[in-house]
Design a protein around this motif. Structure first.
Motif, PDB file in Angstrom:
ATOM      1  N   PHE A 197       0.814  -1.216   0.000  1.00  0.00           N
ATOM      2  CA  PHE A 197       0.000   0.000   0.000  1.00  0.00           C
ATOM      3  C   PHE A 197       0.852   1.274   0.000  1.00  0.00           C
ATOM      4  N   GLY A 198       2.165   1.136   0.221  1.00  0.00           N
ATOM      5  CA  GLY A 198       2.994   2.328   0.359  1.00  0.00           C
ATOM      6  C   GLY A 198       2.747   3.027   1.674  1.00  0.00           C
ATOM      7  N   ARG A 199       2.428   2.315   2.713  1.00  0.00           N
ATOM      8  CA  ARG A 199       2.153   2.854   4.045  1.00  0.00           C
ATOM      9  C   ARG A 199       3.052   2.170   5.065  1.00  0.00           C
ATOM     10  N   ASP A 200       3.009   2.633   6.306  1.00  0.00           N
ATOM     11  CA  ASP A 200       3.813   1.984   7.333  1.00  0.00           C
ATOM     12  C   ASP A 200       3.026   0.838   7.965  1.00  0.00           C
ATOM     13  N   GLU A 201       3.730   0.007   8.733  1.00  0.00           N
ATOM     14  CA  GLU A 201       3.089  -1.168   9.324  1.00  0.00           C
ATOM     15  C   GLU A 201       1.986  -0.777  10.304  1.00  0.00           C
ATOM     16  N   ARG A 202       2.210   0.305  11.071  1.00  0.00           N
ATOM     17  CA  ARG A 202       1.213   0.729  12.055  1.00  0.00           C
ATOM     18  C   ARG A 202      -0.130   1.022  11.381  1.00  0.00           C
ATOM     19  N   THR A 203      -0.065   1.651  10.205  1.00  0.00           N
ATOM     20  CA  THR A 203      -1.294   2.007   9.500  1.00  0.00           C
ATOM     21  C   THR A 203      -2.048   0.771   9.020  1.00  0.00           C
ATOM     22  N   VAL A 204      -1.351  -0.175   8.379  1.00  0.00           N
ATOM     23  CA  VAL A 204      -2.067  -1.347   7.853  1.00  0.00           C
ATOM     24  C   VAL A 204      -2.558  -2.256   8.973  1.00  0.00           C
ATOM     25  N   ARG A 205      -1.843  -2.255  10.099  1.00  0.00           N
ATOM     26  CA  ARG A 205      -2.352  -3.018  11.246  1.00  0.00           C
ATOM     27  C   ARG A 205      -3.672  -2.426  11.736  1.00  0.00           C
ATOM     28  N   VAL A 261       1.498 -13.312  10.003  1.00  0.00           N
ATOM     29  CA  VAL A 261       0.372 -13.061   9.121  1.00  0.00           C
ATOM     30  C   VAL A 261       0.801 -13.181   7.668  1.00  0.00           C
ATOM     31  N   PHE A 262      -0.221 -13.258   6.809  1.00  0.00           N
ATOM     32  CA  PHE A 262       0.019 -13.174   5.380  1.00  0.00           C
ATOM     33  C   PHE A 262      -1.254 -12.663   4.722  1.00  0.00           C
ATOM     34  N   ALA A 263      -1.133 -12.264   3.465  1.00  0.00           N
ATOM     35  CA  ALA A 263      -2.288 -11.748   2.727  1.00  0.00           C
ATOM     36  C   ALA A 263      -2.080 -12.035   1.254  1.00  0.00           C
ATOM     37  N   TYR A 264      -3.190 -12.015   0.506  1.00  0.00           N
ATOM     38  CA  TYR A 264      -3.144 -12.215  -0.939  1.00  0.00           C
ATOM     39  C   TYR A 264      -3.475 -10.894  -1.634  1.00  0.00           C
ATOM     40  N   THR A 265      -2.695 -10.579  -2.635  1.00  0.00           N
ATOM     41  CA  THR A 265      -2.859  -9.277  -3.275  1.00  0.00           C
ATOM     42  C   THR A 265      -4.220  -9.105  -3.926  1.00  0.00           C
ATOM     43  N   ASP A 266      -4.799 -10.195  -4.452  1.00  0.00           N
ATOM     44  CA  ASP A 266      -6.125 -10.038  -5.077  1.00  0.00           C
ATOM     45  C   ASP A 266      -7.174  -9.651  -4.044  1.00  0.00           C
ATOM     46  N   GLU A 267      -7.070 -10.215  -2.823  1.00  0.00           N
ATOM     47  CA  GLU A 267      -8.030  -9.864  -1.772  1.00  0.00           C
ATOM     48  C   GLU A 267      -7.837  -8.418  -1.320  1.00  0.00           C
ATOM     49  N   LEU A 268      -6.579  -7.983  -1.251  1.00  0.00           N
ATOM     50  CA  LEU A 268      -6.322  -6.599  -0.866  1.00  0.00           C
ATOM     51  C   LEU A 268      -6.859  -5.626  -1.911  1.00  0.00           C
ATOM     52  N   ALA A 321      -7.188   7.795  15.372  1.00  0.00           N
ATOM     53  CA  ALA A 321      -7.411   7.105  14.104  1.00  0.00           C
ATOM     54  C   ALA A 321      -8.185   7.984  13.155  1.00  0.00           C
ATOM     55  N   ALA A 322      -9.174   8.719  13.687  1.00  0.00           N
ATOM     56  CA  ALA A 322      -9.956   9.590  12.823  1.00  0.00           C
ATOM     57  C   ALA A 322      -9.083  10.672  12.224  1.00  0.00           C
ATOM     58  N   ALA A 323      -8.156  11.166  13.005  1.00  0.00           N
ATOM     59  CA  ALA A 323      -7.270  12.206  12.498  1.00  0.00           C
ATOM     60  C   ALA A 323      -6.375  11.690  11.393  1.00  0.00           C
ATOM     61  N   GLU A 324      -6.088  10.372  11.436  1.00  0.00           N
ATOM     62  CA  GLU A 324      -5.189   9.797  10.449  1.00  0.00           C
ATOM     63  C   GLU A 324      -5.929   9.143   9.289  1.00  0.00           C
ATOM     64  N   SER A 325      -7.269   9.253   9.290  1.00  0.00           N
ATOM     65  CA  SER A 325      -8.037   8.522   8.291  1.00  0.00           C
ATOM     66  C   SER A 325      -7.762   8.989   6.873  1.00  0.00           C
ATOM     67  N   ASP A 326      -7.191  10.181   6.718  1.00  0.00           N
ATOM     68  CA  ASP A 326      -6.891  10.626   5.366  1.00  0.00           C
ATOM     69  C   ASP A 326      -5.705   9.894   4.771  1.00  0.00           C
ATOM     70  N   GLN A 327      -5.094   8.987   5.540  1.00  0.00           N
ATOM     71  CA  GLN A 327      -3.985   8.212   5.002  1.00  0.00           C
ATOM     72  C   GLN A 327      -4.458   6.992   4.218  1.00  0.00           C
ATOM     73  N   MET A 328      -5.763   6.794   4.172  1.00  0.00           N
ATOM     74  CA  MET A 328      -6.260   5.677   3.372  1.00  0.00           C
ATOM     75  C   MET A 328      -5.848   5.855   1.920  1.00  0.00           C
TER      76      MET A 328
END
Length: 466
Positions: free
Chosen positions: A19-27, A48-55, A75-82
């Motif tokens: 996603f081009g984000r840090d681990e804290r954000t995706v967690r 953990v693991f994930a599949y790119t098609d599901e993401l 979290a609300a303050a950081e929601s623009d990082q989506m």
């Protein structure tokens, strides 16, 4: 070569990089917004693991994620990082996790999903609560999965060449990936069916089916296909009917939406002499897989044994025309026509089934029966059949059971009993039909016949007036 959508991301670092984000954000997205992340069974929570098609589906809003947890102030303050949806369309943007419209759609999707689960659970409500194991789907290499999918197609052909091809493909798949439980379960299916659709001896096929099914369950203790395959072999090979029923019930609790399991279970219930439950199970199978030729053919057979021959014929006659290479329609039509003394129709379908299956002994019986019909009518057909079946039996090309059925139709009860006893001594597969075979209607009050039925593990049919 695996496409990008087949790629597996093996830890939080790789997921964050995707996603081009840090681990804290995706967690946080996983915790609060339903990011589809899988955990390794038995491992620490951070494995953990994930599949790119599901993401990618999650990004697009194609799949219903769990409802959002309330956002904390941080979290609300950081929601623009989506990450932004790769489209300028504002309507699509409104479908992103966090939007009001997304949450409304999510409620609807969740309700639909819940309804589907309840409907599936309703199928097994009489069996106890369905088992819903928390499983991680196993993803084989795309090449191995292609072998598996091709094999599934060939199994459905219900032809000798197709089943042999399926066994080859599945053997290759399990050799390339010895951890692929579903491939072992499907290999067990192929071996279960091969003795019925070709001339492979049951003593060779069923033990291989059991070994493959046990391997599937060893790899995946909640593998419904493995339990269904074991149930099939327990019924037709071990003749352990209580165990077979328990295994079928477990397979259905694990996977209520398996058409094949409902299908096979229906047939075993029919052979045991039940009527309503087999019709219910085969009805479920047909709803789940309405395109299946074999389910449709076996629905007709169950209808016949439930006393609804006209409905059975209404299914089988057009099916035989539409599927001229499928053995079961002419075989079942021959059974019905013989019971109805429609001799010419019986002979036509009996011969066709023999040709499709490549059974030279049955073709010889058909030739003899045709000559007998021309010379003495129906009784001549039966007498000629009996003589040729006896000759083929002496060459080990026809089971004693078939000799017994024709003897019974001729009223030669002592000979019918003798060959049924010989069939039991030889442990012939065909003897499983002894409880419901219409050829033995005249023997149902005979204590010797009833004893054979009971010895096979069935409850003898009630005798009218008894």
């Amino acid at each position: 070569m695996a496409s990008r959508r087949d790629r597996r991301l093996n830890d939080w670092k790789e997921i964050a990089a995707f996603f081009g984000r840090d681990e804290r954000t995706v967690r946080r997205w996983e915790r609060q917004r339903g990011l589809p992340v899988h955990r390794i069974s038995g491992g620490a929570r951070n494995l953990v693991f994930a599949y790119t098609d599901e993401l990618e589906q999650w990004l697009r809003g194609d799949s219903a994620a769990p409802a959002e947890a309330p956002l904390t102030e941080t979290a609300a303050a950081e929601s623009d990082q989506m990450p932004r949806v790769p489209s300028a369309d504002a309507d699509r943007a409104s479908q992103m996790p966090g939007s009001r419209r997304y949450r409304q759609a999510l409620v609807i999707a969740s309700a639909v999903a819940l309804f589907a689960v309840i409907a599936a659970a309703g199928m097994v409500s009489m069996r106890g609560a369905p088992i819903m194991p928390d499983r991680i789907a196993y993803r084989p290499d795309p090449k191995v999965q292609d072998l598996y999918l091709d094999a599934v197609y060939y199994i459905e052909t219900r032809q000798a060449s197709g089943l042999n091809r399926a066994m080859q493909l599945l053997t290759e798949a399990t050799t390339l990936d010895p951890e692929y439980a579903d491939a072992y379960a499907k290999l067990a299916d192929a071996y279960n069916m091969v003795s019925q659709f070709t001339l492979m001896p049951a003593r060779d096929a069923y033990p291989k089916a059991q070994a493959a099914a046990n391997r599937a369950i060893a790899l995946d203790p909640d593998n419904a296909g493995g339990y269904a395959a074991l149930a099939f072999a327990a019924f037709y090979w071990d003749k352990d009917f209580p165990r077979s029923r328990a295994l079928f019930e477990r397979a259905i609790r694990l996977d209520p939406a398996s058409a094949q399991t409902h299908h096979w279970y229906a047939l075993t219930l029919m052979v045991a002499g039940e009527t309503e439950r087999p019709l219910s199970e085969i009805g479920m199978a047909q709803e789940l897989n309405p395109q299946s030729r074999s389910i449709l053919a076996n629905k007709a057979l169950i209808l016949f044994h439930a006393g609804r021959a006209d409905e059975a014929l209404a299914i089988l006659q057009p099916l035989a025309e539409a599927e001229p290479n499928l053995r079961s329609p002419p075989e079942y039509l021959a059974t019905i026509y013989l019971d109805q003394h429609r001799w010419s129709d019986f002979l036509r379908e009996y011969r066709l089934a023999a040709v499709i299956s490549g059974n030279d002994a049955r073709r010889a019986v058909a030739d003899a029966a045709e000559k007998g019909l021309h010379e003495e009518g129906g009784n001549g057909l039966l007498k000629a059949m009996f003589s040729e079946q006896l000759r083929q039996y002496q060459r080990d090309r026809e089971p004693a059971y078939k000799v017994a059925t024709t003897a019974a139709m001729l009223g030669r009860n002592d000979e019918a009993i003798r060959y049924l006893e010989e069939s039991a001594r030889r442990k012939e597969d065909d003897l499983l039909g002894v409880r419901i075979d219409p050829a033995f209607k005249g023997l149902r009050a005979d204590p010797r016949y009833r004893a054979i039925v009971e010895t096979e593990g069935f409850v003898p049919a009630q005798v009218t007036g008894a």
